[in-house]
Scaffold this motif. Sequence first.
Motif, PDB file in Angstrom:
ATOM      1  N   HIS A 114       0.728  -1.028  -0.142  1.00 45.86           N
ATOM      2  CA  HIS A 114       0.146  -0.104  -0.036  1.00 45.86           C
ATOM      3  C   HIS A 114       0.849   1.283   0.121  1.00 45.86           C
ATOM      4  O   HIS A 114       2.033   1.270   0.645  1.00 45.86           O
ATOM      5  CB  HIS A 114      -1.017  -0.065   1.373  1.00 45.86           C
TER       6      HIS A 114
ATOM      7  N   MET B 122       1.602  14.629  -7.487  1.00 45.65           N
ATOM      8  CA  MET B 122       0.872  13.627  -6.578  1.00 45.65           C
ATOM      9  C   MET B 122       0.365  12.802  -7.455  1.00 45.65           C
ATOM     10  O   MET B 122       0.306  11.406  -7.318  1.00 45.65           O
ATOM     11  CB  MET B 122       0.064  14.240  -5.734  1.00 45.65           C
ATOM     12  N   ARG B 123      -0.344  13.199  -8.770  1.00 41.88           N
ATOM     13  CA  ARG B 123      -0.919  12.130  -9.772  1.00 41.88           C
ATOM     14  C   ARG B 123       0.171  11.235 -10.437  1.00 41.88           C
ATOM     15  O   ARG B 123       0.136  10.223 -10.694  1.00 41.88           O
ATOM     16  CB  ARG B 123      -1.714  13.314 -10.738  1.00 41.88           C
TER      17      ARG B 123
ATOM     18  N   THR C 169       1.338   8.696  -8.167  1.00 39.15           N
ATOM     19  CA  THR C 169       0.163   7.578  -7.925  1.00 39.15           C
ATOM     20  C   THR C 169       0.246   6.697  -9.105  1.00 39.15           C
ATOM     21  O   THR C 169       0.599   5.450  -8.918  1.00 39.15           O
ATOM     22  CB  THR C 169      -1.370   8.325  -7.832  1.00 39.15           C
ATOM     23  N   GLU C 170       0.438   7.060 -10.363  1.00 38.20           N
ATOM     24  CA  GLU C 170       0.573   6.396 -11.464  1.00 38.20           C
ATOM     25  C   GLU C 170       2.042   5.377 -11.512  1.00 38.20           C
ATOM     26  O   GLU C 170       1.853   4.289 -11.781  1.00 38.20           O
ATOM     27  CB  GLU C 170       0.810   7.095 -12.742  1.00 38.20           C
TER      28      GLU C 170
ATOM     29  N   TYR D  41       1.657   2.821  -8.883  1.00 34.64           N
ATOM     30  CA  TYR D  41       0.771   1.682  -9.513  1.00 34.64           C
ATOM     31  C   TYR D  41       1.469   0.834 -10.679  1.00 34.64           C
ATOM     32  O   TYR D  41       1.463  -0.385 -10.573  1.00 34.64           O
ATOM     33  CB  TYR D  41      -0.466   2.186 -10.224  1.00 34.64           C
TER      34      TYR D  41
ATOM     35  N   ALA E  99      -0.162  -2.224  -4.598  1.00 30.67           N
ATOM     36  CA  ALA E  99      -1.397  -2.742  -4.373  1.00 30.67           C
ATOM     37  C   ALA E  99      -2.703  -1.741  -4.574  1.00 30.67           C
ATOM     38  O   ALA E  99      -3.594  -2.157  -5.172  1.00 30.67           O
ATOM     39  CB  ALA E  99      -1.823  -3.726  -3.032  1.00 30.67           C
ATOM     40  N   ASN E 100      -2.526  -0.703  -3.825  1.00 33.57           N
ATOM     41  CA  ASN E 100      -3.412   0.401  -4.025  1.00 33.57           C
ATOM     42  C   ASN E 100      -2.598   1.654  -3.278  1.00 33.57           C
ATOM     43  O   ASN E 100      -1.767   1.632  -2.674  1.00 33.57           O
ATOM     44  CB  ASN E 100      -4.593  -0.002  -3.248  1.00 33.57           C
ATOM     45  N   VAL E 101      -3.181   3.013  -3.829  1.00 35.69           N
ATOM     46  CA  VAL E 101      -2.536   4.130  -3.416  1.00 35.69           C
ATOM     47  C   VAL E 101      -3.805   4.899  -2.798  1.00 35.69           C
ATOM     48  O   VAL E 101      -4.841   5.132  -3.473  1.00 35.69           O
ATOM     49  CB  VAL E 101      -1.913   4.721  -4.855  1.00 35.69           C
ATOM     50  N   SER E 102      -3.417   5.711  -1.590  1.00 35.90           N
ATOM     51  CA  SER E 102      -4.377   6.571  -1.088  1.00 35.90           C
ATOM     52  C   SER E 102      -3.671   7.820  -1.183  1.00 35.90           C
ATOM     53  O   SER E 102      -2.478   8.172  -1.263  1.00 35.90           O
ATOM     54  CB  SER E 102      -4.591   6.276   0.561  1.00 35.90           C
ATOM     55  N   VAL E 103      -4.469   8.793  -1.581  1.00 39.24           N
ATOM     56  CA  VAL E 103      -3.927  10.272  -1.836  1.00 39.24           C
ATOM     57  C   VAL E 103      -4.621  11.342  -1.291  1.00 39.24           C
ATOM     58  O   VAL E 103      -5.931  11.240  -1.107  1.00 39.24           O
ATOM     59  CB  VAL E 103      -4.040  10.647  -3.406  1.00 39.24           C
ATOM     60  N   VAL E 104      -3.930  11.902  -0.189  1.00 42.46           N
ATOM     61  CA  VAL E 104      -4.690  12.681   0.998  1.00 42.46           C
ATOM     62  C   VAL E 104      -4.087  14.059   0.643  1.00 42.46           C
ATOM     63  O   VAL E 104      -2.878  14.159   0.801  1.00 42.46           O
ATOM     64  CB  VAL E 104      -4.334  12.141   2.354  1.00 42.46           C
TER      65      VAL E 104
ATOM     66  N   ALA F 240      -5.180   7.240   8.006  1.00 41.34           N
ATOM     67  CA  ALA F 240      -4.126   7.416   6.733  1.00 41.34           C
ATOM     68  C   ALA F 240      -2.935   6.941   7.040  1.00 41.34           C
ATOM     69  O   ALA F 240      -2.407   5.779   6.543  1.00 41.34           O
ATOM     70  CB  ALA F 240      -3.958   8.369   5.999  1.00 41.34           C
TER      71      ALA F 240
END
Lengths: 406, 406
Positions: free
Chosen positions: A26, A39-40, A43-44, A47, A52-57, A86
Amino acid sequence: MDRDQLMNSYAEVAVRVGINLQEGQHVLVQGKLEHAPLMRVLTETAYRAGAANVSVVYSDDHIRKATIEHGDEDALTWSPPHLLAALDHVERSGGARISVSGDAEPKLLSHLDPQRVGRAKMIELAHMNMSQVNKRSVQWTIVACPNEGWAEAALGEPDVDRLWEAVARANRLYEPDPVQAWWDHVNLLGERADALNEHRFDLIHFESERTDLRVGLHGAGRWISAKFTTASGLSHVPNLPTEEVFTTPDFRRVDGVVAATRPLQMSSEGVTVTDLTVTFEGGRAVAVEAATGEEVVRSQMALDEGGARLGEVALVDRASAVGATGLTFNNTLFDENATSHIAYGAAYTFCVEGAEGLPPEQLVDRGINHSSVHTDFMIGGPGVNVTGVTGDGGRVTIIEDNIWQL
Amino acid sequence: MDRDQLMNSYAEVAVRVGINLQEGQHVLVQGKLEHAPLMRVLTETAYRAGAANVSVVYSDDHIRKATIEHGDEDALTWSPPHLLAALDHVERSGGARISVSGDAEPKLLSHLDPQRVGRAKMIELAHMNMSQVNKRSVQWTIVACPNEGWAEAALGEPDVDRLWEAVARANRLYEPDPVQAWWDHVNLLGERADALNEHRFDLIHFESERTDLRVGLHGAGRWISAKFTTASGLSHVPNLPTEEVFTTPDFRRVDGVVAATRPLQMSSEGVTVTDLTVTFEGGRAVAVEAATGEEVVRSQMALDEGGARLGEVALVDRASAVGATGLTFNNTLFDENATSHIAYGAAYTFCVEGAEGLPPEQLVDRGINHSSVHTDFMIGGPGVNVTGVTGDGGRVTIIEDNIWQL
């Protein structure tokens, strides 16, 4: 390279080196609204690298401003549950965390009551964060996203591309293989830390026209480079860029006067501290003076028992890729890596053998500081000599003329 | 009034009427990056109205896009812990929640695999949200923040001020006392609901050139206006604007063909569904056709057992302040309040006596739908007549020529 290429390259270094992401982990990405472009891409990139997954705060300085202006005393120090959750999830899931810095409106809070600004601190969150760092339970790193406001503060003009270029140089993004260049660089810093550890210095002496500061060290202390290792054995690099070797002082043996050599942009306070001078006696800051931001430093130091005590000492010379840009970035992530620095507030317990996991009282009994504050400020550069003093009084030059001597 | 004044007035209505904030409550404000201007004003307004503290949680459609493009199957339906924690805290602390809508990039996801777009749903979060709504444990409301992208979609030009003006008209912000105007308006809608309840209709019949749909109702059902009451007895208004009276159908007794009368902007899917026609047989959607977005509707309906069954029926006539603007907003919050509408997916259990708190299986046994989906689409307007049919076959006109008749 254009801005998009630099952003992709920086994200690659953050994911491959900064957090050294492992397949199936994670990832939490944290930053402010103005950091959305990076941040975008982070995230890419996460991945693509197998997250496995990405949280963006996202956070927003204007919300912080509204809280300081309109919230009651409890609201000032309250930690929003979503931020706690988070952070907690990253640790419990064995994940990794990337934070983005670089304020778009560095002066946003500067007209507010400085005492309220200083007290406005999400205390539970700060302790959770420091606890994770000290337990080495999470791979984490901090990067920065250029934007107009930050460019204005750093360059005097809102030239985002020029700031990206400086950020890229400081981060070795023009190297043919930035990821490999970063592993090579942190290994070199590791050699500096090894050399310091061999000398077993008892204290570090900073001297210049305006500084005469002695910082006592722990017998069981060790110097660390920015190549961190988690408790589970994964290497990662917490700051991008990083140029420092650092250790935890014995806060009880800090005495003398120290003058900051660069302005200090206090990101979460929205205040720039200039011409800061701090006097320590018997381990406590007893006098604070600054041309601007003095009140914020004072109220931070008054926030708890450990606020006015030293938590970190770090050495950097002019070989720094950050220093080589010749810029004052007005961003601690960069500026602390241009020169030697110290921090008041919380100490890193992993720098002292046997200290990891001790409760706060026992840490303090051993001279290892505990606080919800941790604020770095820059004290090195041309004209500041750094000497290591051994237990028998022997003096060994570490940095002279801003050049590493050891 | 200029944009700032409209924003302040809208925030005032949201805080005083939408959530009817009580002194000392926690407030959660949720929206997307493009809603920051209104979210900041909502935060200030909530603090001024006595909020103990305000959490602000931003989301970003580009992160959703990255997840759909690069995440694995689990990542598509994963609920980030910080979002669960934010929602959970509102309920546990007895707080209130304001959500902001109005997409800046409504076509952002439109070139992605529609099946993945349809499956990408934070399922645990959707259930938590629906559970809080049905338990009436939280004062909540939805508002909207005009921005260039939404203005382009609604008006054909990125004229944010013109869209603000339309949003303000639909929300009665030009009334001398908008807060009072809102309480008066929802009381009027309450009278419509009372009149419907007195007739104890067994089914509602929608008829037009392209629609012939019979929607069965529950004997223990009741029509509700948008003046909600929490379990603890506080009035609040969940949608700003709202013009509807609605109830929960008996999903087993829904038959016939229904044609959407307005395009449906599926906010979280980034897709506009146009010319939608759905055929129901024995309570299930057995055929779905649309000029655009058909795949997304199909994959939503296939998401779980209840996706293809009806969860809501709502009546609106041309007296609507939204309808009076003459605009298609391309935003469900507005467009559903311009005309009568139905929703496939989850039902509101509080519309059926004795259903509140029942586990999902028992709800379904009673013909009350359960699903992680809830998607409204618009089926009313000029040319669509709405008739109430009583248990003995008596027919009473409810809406004719788009005018309320009851």
